[in-house]
Each structure stands twice: as C-alpha cells, then as structure tokens.
Design a protein around this motif. Sequence first.
Motif, PDB file in Angstrom:
ATOM      1  N   VAL A   1       0.836  -1.202   0.000  1.00  0.00           N
ATOM      2  CA  VAL A   1       0.000   0.000   0.000  1.00  0.00           C
ATOM      3  C   VAL A   1       0.873   1.256   0.000  1.00  0.00           C
ATOM      4  CG1 VAL A   1      -1.663   1.323   1.370  1.00  0.00           C
ATOM      5  CG2 VAL A   1      -1.997  -1.122   1.040  1.00  0.00           C
ATOM      6  N   GLU A   2       1.963   1.193   0.754  1.00  0.00           N
ATOM      7  CA  GLU A   2       2.860   2.344   0.859  1.00  0.00           C
ATOM      8  C   GLU A   2       3.652   2.571  -0.435  1.00  0.00           C
ATOM      9  OE1 GLU A   2       7.062   3.060   3.048  1.00  0.00           O
ATOM     10  OE2 GLU A   2       5.447   2.314   4.330  1.00  0.00           O
ATOM     11  N   LYS A   3       4.181   1.492  -1.009  1.00  0.00           N
ATOM     12  CA  LYS A   3       5.089   1.632  -2.150  1.00  0.00           C
ATOM     13  C   LYS A   3       4.391   1.775  -3.495  1.00  0.00           C
ATOM     14  CE  LYS A   3       8.952  -0.553   0.093  1.00  0.00           C
ATOM     15  NZ  LYS A   3      10.046  -1.488   0.020  1.00  0.00           N
ATOM     16  N   ILE A   4       3.294   1.065  -3.699  1.00  0.00           N
ATOM     17  CA  ILE A   4       2.662   1.141  -5.028  1.00  0.00           C
ATOM     18  C   ILE A   4       1.208   1.609  -4.972  1.00  0.00           C
ATOM     19  CG2 ILE A   4       4.181  -0.582  -6.045  1.00  0.00           C
ATOM     20  CD1 ILE A   4       1.853  -2.577  -5.855  1.00  0.00           C
ATOM     21  N   ARG A   5       0.714   1.844  -3.793  1.00  0.00           N
ATOM     22  CA  ARG A   5      -0.649   2.362  -3.613  1.00  0.00           C
ATOM     23  C   ARG A   5      -1.707   1.508  -4.321  1.00  0.00           C
ATOM     24  NH1 ARG A   5       0.344   6.760  -0.800  1.00  0.00           N
ATOM     25  NH2 ARG A   5       2.055   8.124  -1.302  1.00  0.00           N
ATOM     26  N   THR A   6      -1.520   0.205  -4.268  1.00  0.00           N
ATOM     27  CA  THR A   6      -2.503  -0.715  -4.833  1.00  0.00           C
ATOM     28  C   THR A   6      -3.617  -0.942  -3.819  1.00  0.00           C
ATOM     29  OG1 THR A   6      -2.740  -2.838  -5.946  1.00  0.00           O
ATOM     30  CG2 THR A   6      -1.371  -2.830  -3.988  1.00  0.00           C
ATOM     31  N   LYS A   7      -4.725  -1.453  -4.265  1.00  0.00           N
ATOM     32  CA  LYS A   7      -5.835  -1.803  -3.381  1.00  0.00           C
ATOM     33  C   LYS A   7      -5.672  -3.268  -2.997  1.00  0.00           C
ATOM     34  CE  LYS A   7      -7.794   2.184  -3.934  1.00  0.00           C
ATOM     35  NZ  LYS A   7      -7.654   3.197  -2.935  1.00  0.00           N
ATOM     36  N   ILE A   8      -5.725  -3.536  -1.709  1.00  0.00           N
ATOM     37  CA  ILE A   8      -5.559  -4.898  -1.215  1.00  0.00           C
ATOM     38  C   ILE A   8      -6.913  -5.430  -0.768  1.00  0.00           C
ATOM     39  CG2 ILE A   8      -4.415  -6.397   0.473  1.00  0.00           C
ATOM     40  CD1 ILE A   8      -2.383  -5.022  -1.299  1.00  0.00           C
ATOM     41  N   LEU A   9      -7.276  -6.593  -1.284  1.00  0.00           N
ATOM     42  CA  LEU A   9      -8.488  -7.283  -0.875  1.00  0.00           C
ATOM     43  C   LEU A   9      -8.071  -8.599  -0.243  1.00  0.00           C
ATOM     44  CD1 LEU A   9     -11.591  -7.489  -0.851  1.00  0.00           C
ATOM     45  CD2 LEU A   9     -11.432  -8.514  -3.122  1.00  0.00           C
ATOM     46  N   VAL A  10      -8.321  -8.741   1.043  1.00  0.00           N
ATOM     47  CA  VAL A  10      -7.994  -9.983   1.738  1.00  0.00           C
ATOM     48  C   VAL A  10      -9.118 -10.981   1.458  1.00  0.00           C
ATOM     49  CG1 VAL A  10      -7.664 -11.051   3.999  1.00  0.00           C
ATOM     50  CG2 VAL A  10      -6.683  -8.797   3.530  1.00  0.00           C
ATOM     51  N   PHE A  11      -8.737 -12.169   1.016  1.00  0.00           N
ATOM     52  CA  PHE A  11      -9.682 -13.251   0.741  1.00  0.00           C
ATOM     53  C   PHE A  11      -9.193 -14.444   1.544  1.00  0.00           C
ATOM     54  CE2 PHE A  11     -11.327 -16.672  -2.190  1.00  0.00           C
ATOM     55  CZ  PHE A  11     -12.668 -16.421  -1.966  1.00  0.00           C
ATOM     56  N   THR A  12      -9.852 -14.704   2.670  1.00  0.00           N
ATOM     57  CA  THR A  12      -9.316 -15.649   3.632  1.00  0.00           C
ATOM     58  C   THR A  12     -10.403 -16.444   4.331  1.00  0.00           C
ATOM     59  OG1 THR A  12      -7.811 -15.818   5.539  1.00  0.00           O
ATOM     60  CG2 THR A  12      -9.317 -13.938   5.506  1.00  0.00           C
ATOM     61  N   ALA A  13      -9.994 -17.526   4.971  1.00  0.00           N
ATOM     62  CA  ALA A  13     -10.903 -18.333   5.788  1.00  0.00           C
ATOM     63  C   ALA A  13     -10.870 -17.881   7.248  1.00  0.00           C
ATOM     64  CB  ALA A  13     -10.512 -19.803   5.684  1.00  0.00           C
ATOM     65  N   MET A  14     -10.021 -16.913   7.564  1.00  0.00           N
ATOM     66  CA  MET A  14      -9.859 -16.457   8.949  1.00  0.00           C
ATOM     67  C   MET A  14     -11.070 -15.618   9.365  1.00  0.00           C
ATOM     68  SD  MET A  14      -7.154 -18.060   9.445  1.00  0.00           S
ATOM     69  CE  MET A  14      -7.041 -17.644  11.144  1.00  0.00           C
ATOM     70  N   THR A  15     -11.912 -16.199  10.235  1.00  0.00           N
ATOM     71  CA  THR A  15     -13.157 -15.544  10.637  1.00  0.00           C
ATOM     72  C   THR A  15     -13.026 -14.752  11.934  1.00  0.00           C
ATOM     73  OG1 THR A  15     -13.911 -17.526  11.793  1.00  0.00           O
ATOM     74  CG2 THR A  15     -14.578 -17.271   9.479  1.00  0.00           C
ATOM     75  N   GLY A  16     -11.833 -14.679  12.474  1.00  0.00           N
ATOM     76  CA  GLY A  16     -11.636 -13.874  13.679  1.00  0.00           C
ATOM     77  C   GLY A  16     -11.624 -12.396  13.317  1.00  0.00           C
ATOM     78  N   SER A  17     -12.444 -11.627  13.997  1.00  0.00           N
ATOM     79  CA  SER A  17     -12.517 -10.198  13.679  1.00  0.00           C
ATOM     80  C   SER A  17     -11.196  -9.494  13.949  1.00  0.00           C
ATOM     81  CB  SER A  17     -13.657  -9.528  14.435  1.00  0.00           C
ATOM     82  OG  SER A  17     -13.556  -9.769  15.825  1.00  0.00           O
ATOM     83  N   ASP A  18     -10.378 -10.042  14.850  1.00  0.00           N
ATOM     84  CA  ASP A  18      -9.077  -9.442  15.128  1.00  0.00           C
ATOM     85  C   ASP A  18      -8.168  -9.510  13.893  1.00  0.00           C
ATOM     86  OD1 ASP A  18      -9.225 -12.233  15.662  1.00  0.00           O
ATOM     87  OD2 ASP A  18      -7.334 -12.168  16.765  1.00  0.00           O
ATOM     88  N   TYR A  19      -8.286 -10.573  13.105  1.00  0.00           N
ATOM     89  CA  TYR A  19      -7.509 -10.665  11.860  1.00  0.00           C
ATOM     90  C   TYR A  19      -7.951  -9.584  10.881  1.00  0.00           C
ATOM     91  CZ  TYR A  19      -5.508 -15.238  13.010  1.00  0.00           C
ATOM     92  OH  TYR A  19      -4.810 -16.260  13.582  1.00  0.00           O
ATOM     93  N   ALA A  20      -9.260  -9.395  10.777  1.00  0.00           N
ATOM     94  CA  ALA A  20      -9.790  -8.384   9.860  1.00  0.00           C
ATOM     95  C   ALA A  20      -9.330  -6.989  10.266  1.00  0.00           C
ATOM     96  CB  ALA A  20     -11.314  -8.447   9.823  1.00  0.00           C
ATOM     97  N   VAL A  21      -9.421  -6.690  11.548  1.00  0.00           N
ATOM     98  CA  VAL A  21      -9.007  -5.366  12.027  1.00  0.00           C
ATOM     99  C   VAL A  21      -7.519  -5.160  11.765  1.00  0.00           C
ATOM    100  CG1 VAL A  21      -8.698  -3.948  14.107  1.00  0.00           C
ATOM    101  CG2 VAL A  21     -10.854  -5.145  13.715  1.00  0.00           C
ATOM    102  N   ARG A  22      -6.734  -6.175  12.028  1.00  0.00           N
ATOM    103  CA  ARG A  22      -5.288  -6.068  11.793  1.00  0.00           C
ATOM    104  C   ARG A  22      -4.977  -5.854  10.304  1.00  0.00           C
ATOM    105  NH1 ARG A  22      -0.918 -10.591  13.443  1.00  0.00           N
ATOM    106  NH2 ARG A  22       0.912  -9.409  12.839  1.00  0.00           N
ATOM    107  N   ALA A  23      -5.690  -6.568   9.431  1.00  0.00           N
ATOM    108  CA  ALA A  23      -5.481  -6.409   7.987  1.00  0.00           C
ATOM    109  C   ALA A  23      -5.916  -5.020   7.523  1.00  0.00           C
ATOM    110  CB  ALA A  23      -6.249  -7.483   7.225  1.00  0.00           C
ATOM    111  N   LEU A  24      -7.044  -4.554   8.017  1.00  0.00           N
ATOM    112  CA  LEU A  24      -7.534  -3.220   7.642  1.00  0.00           C
ATOM    113  C   LEU A  24      -6.591  -2.140   8.159  1.00  0.00           C
ATOM    114  CD1 LEU A  24     -11.341  -3.817   8.276  1.00  0.00           C
ATOM    115  CD2 LEU A  24     -10.199  -3.648   6.051  1.00  0.00           C
ATOM    116  N   ASN A  25      -6.090  -2.314   9.367  1.00  0.00           N
ATOM    117  CA  ASN A  25      -5.129  -1.356   9.918  1.00  0.00           C
ATOM    118  C   ASN A  25      -3.815  -1.361   9.137  1.00  0.00           C
ATOM    119  OD1 ASN A  25      -6.796  -0.312  11.904  1.00  0.00           O
ATOM    120  ND2 ASN A  25      -6.081  -1.736  13.480  1.00  0.00           N
TER     121      ASN A  25
END
Length: 173
Positions: free
Chosen positions: A71-95
């Motif tokens: 995100v910092e170097k190329i300013r691409t959009k990142i879409l996480v596609f995962t089986a991890m259903t813990g909201s803490d993973y989502a918050v960490r990825a969004l952060n």
Amino acid sequence: MSPISVALVDDHPLMLAGLTEILRKQPAFAVAATGSSAEEALEIGLRLAPDVFIVDLIMPGNMFDTISKLVEKIRTKILVFTAMTGSDYAVRALNAGASGYVLKGSSAKELIQAIATVHRGDMFITPAFACKVIEELKIASLRKVTGTEVKLSIREGQIIRMLLRGFTNRQIA
C-alpha cells in the motif's frame, strides 16, 4: 475502458487456480500474476503494480507487513480473501492498509463485487461478517481510550483502596 488488473496470492494451488479461472471469465478483470507467499506478493507488486491485489493472510511470510509495504510503495488496493473468521484478523489487515476483507465462504458474485468496490476506492467487508468487525473496531477504540494512564490524587488513591477493602461510603468519609 481497460480491465482491472488483478494479482492473486494464495498458498493453496487449487484455490489459486479456481480464483484465476473465475476472474479470467470476467471481461472486467485481467489476471496480471499469481503467487503463493508474502515474499512473492511483494515482488509481484513492485514489478507489476496491479490495480487490485487479492491475498490470503495465512501463508509463508508475514502478510500483514506485506500489505503495509504494498500500500505504501505502489498504492494498490488490497483485498484480503481468507478463511480467517476472527474479527481481530480483519481489524489487523484493515489497519495494515487492506481495503477489503472477504471470507472464503463467500460467493463468486460477492468476490467480484468486492474487487470492483475496492478498485473504486471504497471499503468492502463480507456483509455477514461486517458487524463482528465493527464491534472489534469499537472495542479497539475503547482500549486506546482506557489504555491511557490515569493519574489519581493521593486522596482518590486512598478512597479506591478503601473501596477495594470493603469500606462503606460512611466509613470512607
């Protein structure tokens, strides 16, 4: 209008092949590259700078750090596609800088909608999972507020110690 360039990174070959096939059938998308580790994701990103990166979280390497770097170097959009259903993973990825979080139990239609949404610059979270993520964000926000050090006067400290020992208000006064 030119198709949205998409890079895919997942360490499960079957998942990667399936995603690639789904996206290749969509005229709005062009699969630019695929990879299977955080290291490969960074290399692909720096070399090709795709419009949208679809990544799994749990794979060789630190994907959270890789998301931040991409995100910092190329300013691409990142879409996480995962089986991890813990909201803490989502918050960490969004952060870390992800623009979206889609669970692997979602439909192809939902994934396609998510890609288009993050490409437009909006955020996308699997609707059935969004409430959990919002709740986790609220809790994280409260932790920050309450995590700051509270300075008490000498008398306030005495009162709290007496309350903890079971003194009544009358005894404390």
